[in-house]
Every structure is written in structure tokens, then in C-alpha cells.
Enzyme design. Structure first.
Site, PDB file in Angstrom:
ATOM      1  N   TYR A 169      10.364   3.736  -7.786  1.00  0.00           N
ATOM      2  CA  TYR A 169       9.587   4.062  -6.477  1.00  0.00           C
ATOM      3  C   TYR A 169      10.249   5.283  -5.737  1.00  0.00           C
ATOM      4  O   TYR A 169       9.599   6.226  -5.521  1.00  0.00           O
ATOM      5  CB  TYR A 169       9.235   3.154  -5.468  1.00  0.00           C
TER       6      TYR A 169
HETATM    7  N1  LIG Z   1       3.712   2.000   5.048  1.00  0.00           N
HETATM    8  C1  LIG Z   1       4.944   2.739   4.971  1.00  0.00           C
HETATM    9  O1  LIG Z   1       5.924   2.383   5.646  1.00  0.00           O
HETATM   10  C2  LIG Z   1       5.310   3.930   4.176  1.00  0.00           C
HETATM   11  C3  LIG Z   1       6.835   4.450   4.452  1.00  0.00           C
HETATM   12  C4  LIG Z   1       7.079   5.601   3.453  1.00  0.00           C
HETATM   13  C5  LIG Z   1       5.838   6.275   2.734  1.00  0.00           C
HETATM   14  N2  LIG Z   1       4.950   5.707   2.466  1.00  0.00           N
HETATM   15  C6  LIG Z   1       3.667   6.303   1.547  1.00  0.00           C
HETATM   16  O2  LIG Z   1       2.669   6.466   2.227  1.00  0.00           O
HETATM   17  C7  LIG Z   1       1.516   6.102   1.357  1.00  0.00           C
HETATM   18  C8  LIG Z   1       0.514   5.171   1.828  1.00  0.00           C
HETATM   19  O3  LIG Z   1       1.367   3.978   2.104  1.00  0.00           O
HETATM   20  P1  LIG Z   1       0.852   2.653   2.433  1.00  0.00           P
HETATM   21  O4  LIG Z   1       1.863   1.700   3.047  1.00  0.00           O
HETATM   22  O5  LIG Z   1      -0.547   2.636   3.214  1.00  0.00           O
HETATM   23  O6  LIG Z   1       0.742   2.064   0.960  1.00  0.00           O
HETATM   24  P2  LIG Z   1      -0.157   0.590   0.174  1.00  0.00           P
HETATM   25  O7  LIG Z   1       0.280   0.053  -0.727  1.00  0.00           O
HETATM   26  O8  LIG Z   1      -0.506  -0.124   1.582  1.00  0.00           O
HETATM   27  O9  LIG Z   1      -1.550   1.200   0.056  1.00  0.00           O
HETATM   28  C9  LIG Z   1      -1.763   2.091  -1.009  1.00  0.00           C
HETATM   29  C10 LIG Z   1      -3.281   1.993  -1.651  1.00  0.00           C
HETATM   30  O10 LIG Z   1      -3.202   2.618  -2.810  1.00  0.00           O
HETATM   31  C11 LIG Z   1      -3.973   2.002  -3.625  1.00  0.00           C
HETATM   32  N3  LIG Z   1      -3.519   1.950  -4.960  1.00  0.00           N
HETATM   33  C12 LIG Z   1      -2.624   1.062  -5.401  1.00  0.00           C
HETATM   34  N4  LIG Z   1      -2.379   1.535  -6.905  1.00  0.00           N
HETATM   35  C13 LIG Z   1      -3.423   2.292  -6.997  1.00  0.00           C
HETATM   36  C14 LIG Z   1      -3.950   2.903  -8.305  1.00  0.00           C
HETATM   37  N5  LIG Z   1      -3.377   2.572  -9.625  1.00  0.00           N
HETATM   38  N6  LIG Z   1      -5.014   3.509  -8.329  1.00  0.00           N
HETATM   39  C15 LIG Z   1      -5.726   3.806  -7.153  1.00  0.00           C
HETATM   40  N7  LIG Z   1      -5.312   3.178  -6.098  1.00  0.00           N
HETATM   41  C16 LIG Z   1      -4.191   2.330  -5.889  1.00  0.00           C
HETATM   42  C17 LIG Z   1      -4.151   0.613  -2.870  1.00  0.00           C
HETATM   43  O11 LIG Z   1      -5.031  -0.343  -3.451  1.00  0.00           O
HETATM   44  C18 LIG Z   1      -4.063   1.021  -1.338  1.00  0.00           C
HETATM   45  O12 LIG Z   1      -5.157   1.103  -0.847  1.00  0.00           O
HETATM   46  C19 LIG Z   1       2.364   5.754  -0.064  1.00  0.00           C
HETATM   47  O13 LIG Z   1       2.196   6.904  -0.991  1.00  0.00           O
HETATM   48  C20 LIG Z   1       3.563   5.424   0.445  1.00  0.00           C
HETATM   49  O14 LIG Z   1       4.639   5.780  -0.571  1.00  0.00           O
HETATM   50  C21 LIG Z   1       4.188   4.568   3.305  1.00  0.00           C
END
Ligand SMILES: NC(=O)c1ccc[n+]([C@@H]2O[C@H](COP(=O)([O-])OP(=O)(O)OC[C@H]3O[C@@H](n4cnc5c(N)ncnc54)[C@H](O)[C@@H]3O)[C@@H](O)[C@H]2O)c1
Length: 262
Positions: A169
Site C-alpha cells: 500500500y
Molecule cells: N482514512 C485515512 O486515515 C486515510 C489516510 C491516508 C490516506 N487515505 C486515503 O484516502 C482514500 C480514502 O480512504 P478511506 O479511509 O475512506 O478508505 P476506505 O477503505 O474506508 O474506503 C475506500 C473505498 O474504496 C472502495 N473500494 C475498495 N476497493 C475497491 C475496488 N476494487 N473497486 C472500487 N472501489 C473499491 C471501498 O468500497 C470504499 O468505499 C484512500 O485513497 C486512502 O488511501 C486515507
């Protein structure tokens, strides 16, 4: 003096966003759902793709307030490039030419370096990196015709801080920053902007139910300069600004929303 969290009504409304069309990947839950709802609340016609149909239903139930366009859900697995391209095409056909792309879908499942085989590596790169590139390619011709557009990639603080336990990741998230810079150069002459948002630890429902303990919450608060937690709406406001013409001369950059952790 304590500054209380601001009421919704105090945040910016962006006239340039009204009636634009956006595509958000992974928009059913978490940050993506916040992006979809926030863009729609600004009058953006939003299409979103996800594998989570139940999450999409829940999101659609809470969007579409009076005067705001109802978002469009297109089921698609972003690991399948043909499905992704078809979803982009479906949104453009239904809502109009896409001028905002938010590459958000990801999977941050933990994994041991020793246990990673080629299939796991390929899947991790497909869900966290590859689709950014192909979604960008799918929207650029339309953005050129429109005279410009705004592409927003989601990186992660994990590629900068001392995180372990999810190397595939993190490799993908680090690569997104390089891709952002080169595509900003390549697409800039067409007024297509490419930026990367780097969230810190954002307390989505999933993060709260999976990782939040009194200890982890306190540790992150102490690591940040600001001792409040970063919430999805904090990141969504950065998406809105980068999508709007207010950021017209900003491209190729990382925009860090981490409460001053890095
Ligand atoms: N939440 C955090 O603390 C955090 C921190 C740093 C970066 N991020 C980044 O922010 C973004 C969103 O994070 P989040 O925490 O909401 O993630 P999450 O895992 O809660 O949600 C991700 C979404 O993507 C969808 N998804 C997963 N695999 C998929 C696929 N193969 N095809 C289509 N959809 C798919 C999931 O169903 C979900 O709705 C991501 O890119 C993550 O890397 C989040």
C-alpha cells in the site's frame, strides 16, 4: 481562547463548481462518500464508482437535498481497467463531460512483508495505484475539449511517516506522488491540473471501528501540531478547493491535511 469547530454554514461555497461533472472512485463509504456528498452540495453532478453497492445506497439516501443534484452510482471494480473505463464513460454519457476526477479508491489492509506473494503485490498495486493512471487517461480527452479540468489523487501520510505493516500500500501511495508531478507537467498545457492530497489519520467510520483505541487516538493527537482529529470533512474541503477555479494556478503539488503531523 478555544476556537470551536465551525458550523457548516461558515464554509466556502464555490460558484465555479456549480453544474460541473465529477467522477469519484471508491465513493460509497469513507472519505470518498464525503467527497461525493460535499461536491453534490456545491451543485456538482457527481458520478461515483465502487464495489460496495450497500454503501452506495446509504450514501444516496443522505444526498440530493433540495437544489443539489442527486449523485449517480455506477458499480465498478477499479482493479478491472475495462470496468473502470466503462464507468467513466457511463458517467460522462449520463451527466456530461467530466471536469473533476477524484482518484480515491484504495484498500489499506495490513500485510506482512514475508507473506506477500506476486498475486498479493499485483492486487495491491491494482487497487491502490493502477486505476489512478487509467482513470486519468479516460478523462483527459474530454477535459481537453472542455478547455481544462482538475484531477485529484489521494496519497497517504503513511508514505512519509514511520509506518510499517502495509508495504505494498505504501509503495503504491508513494508512486502516486511521482505520477502526480509528471502528469501535471504533461497535461498542464491543456489546463488540466493534477494534484495529490495527503491525508493524515482521518477518522472515518472504518478507521474508528478498526484501529481507534484510546491509546492510538491519544498517540496521533500528540503527533500532530493541532490536537484535534482530522475528520473526513476536513479533507473534503481541500478537494472542493482543488476542484474549484480558486486553485486555478496550483498543480503538481502535494496538499497535506494531517493536523501538522508531518
Ligand atoms: N482514512 C485515512 O486515515 C486515510 C489516510 C491516508 C490516506 N487515505 C486515503 O484516502 C482514500 C480514502 O480512504 P478511506 O479511509 O475512506 O478508505 P476506505 O477503505 O474506508 O474506503 C475506500 C473505498 O474504496 C472502495 N473500494 C475498495 N476497493 C475497491 C475496488 N476494487 N473497486 C472500487 N472501489 C473499491 C471501498 O468500497 C470504499 O468505499 C484512500 O485513497 C486512502 O488511501 C486515507
Amino acid at each position: 481562547m478555544t476556537i470551536a469547530p465551525q458550523a457548516e454554514a461558515r464554509y466556502a461555497v464555490y460558484p465555479s463548481l456549480r453544474d460541473r461533472v465529477a467522477f469519484v472512485s471508491g465513493g460509497s463509504t469513507g472519505l470518498g462518500a464525503e467527497f461525493v456528498a460535499s461536491l453534490a452540495a456545491q451543485g456538482v453532478r457527481v458520478g461515483f464508482a465502487d464495489i460496495d453497492a450497500a454503501g452506495a445506497e446509504r450514501l444516496l439516501e443522505r444526498t440530493g437535498a433540495a437544489g443539489c443534484p442527486k449523485p449517480l452510482f455506477v458499480p465498478a471494480d477499479v482493479r478491472d481497467v475495462q470496468q473502470l473505463e466503462a464507468a467513466v464513460a457511463a458517467v460522462a454519457a449520463e451527466l456530461g463531460p467530466i471536469s473533476i476526477l477524484v482518484n480515491n479508491a484504495a484498500n489499506d489492509e495490513r500485510h506482512d512483508t514475508a507473506a506477500v506473494d506476486e498475486a498479493f503485490w499485483d492486487n495491491g498495486i491494482a487497487v491502490n495505484l493502477r486505476h489512478h493512471f487509467f482513470a486519468i487517461r479516460a478523462v483527459t480527452a474530454g477535459m481537453r475539449e472542455l478547455g481544462g479540468g482538475s484531477i485529484i489523487n489521494l496519497g497517504s501520510i503513511s508514505a512519509h511517516a514511520d509506518f510499517v505493516g502495509l508495504p505494498v500500500y505504501i509503495a503504491a501511495k508513494a508512486a502516486i506522488e511521482g505520477m502526480t508531478r509528471t502528469l501535471a507537467r504533461e497535461l498542464g498545457p491543456d489546463r488540466i491540473r493534477v494534484n495529490c492530497i495527503i491525508p493524515g489519520w482521518v477518522l472515518t467510520e472504518k478507521q474508528l471501528s478498526t484501529w481507534a483505541t484510546p491509546e492510538t487516538l491519544a498517540k496521533v493527537r500528540q503527533s500532530q501540531s493541532l490536537h484535534d482529529h482530522v475528520m473526513p470533512a476536513d479533507v473534503a474541503r481541500m478537494v472542493l478547493w482543488l476542484a474549484a477555479d480558486d486553485s486555478a494556478m496550483c498543480t503538481g503539488q502535494n496538499w497535506i491535511v494531517d493536523g501538522g503531523w508531518m
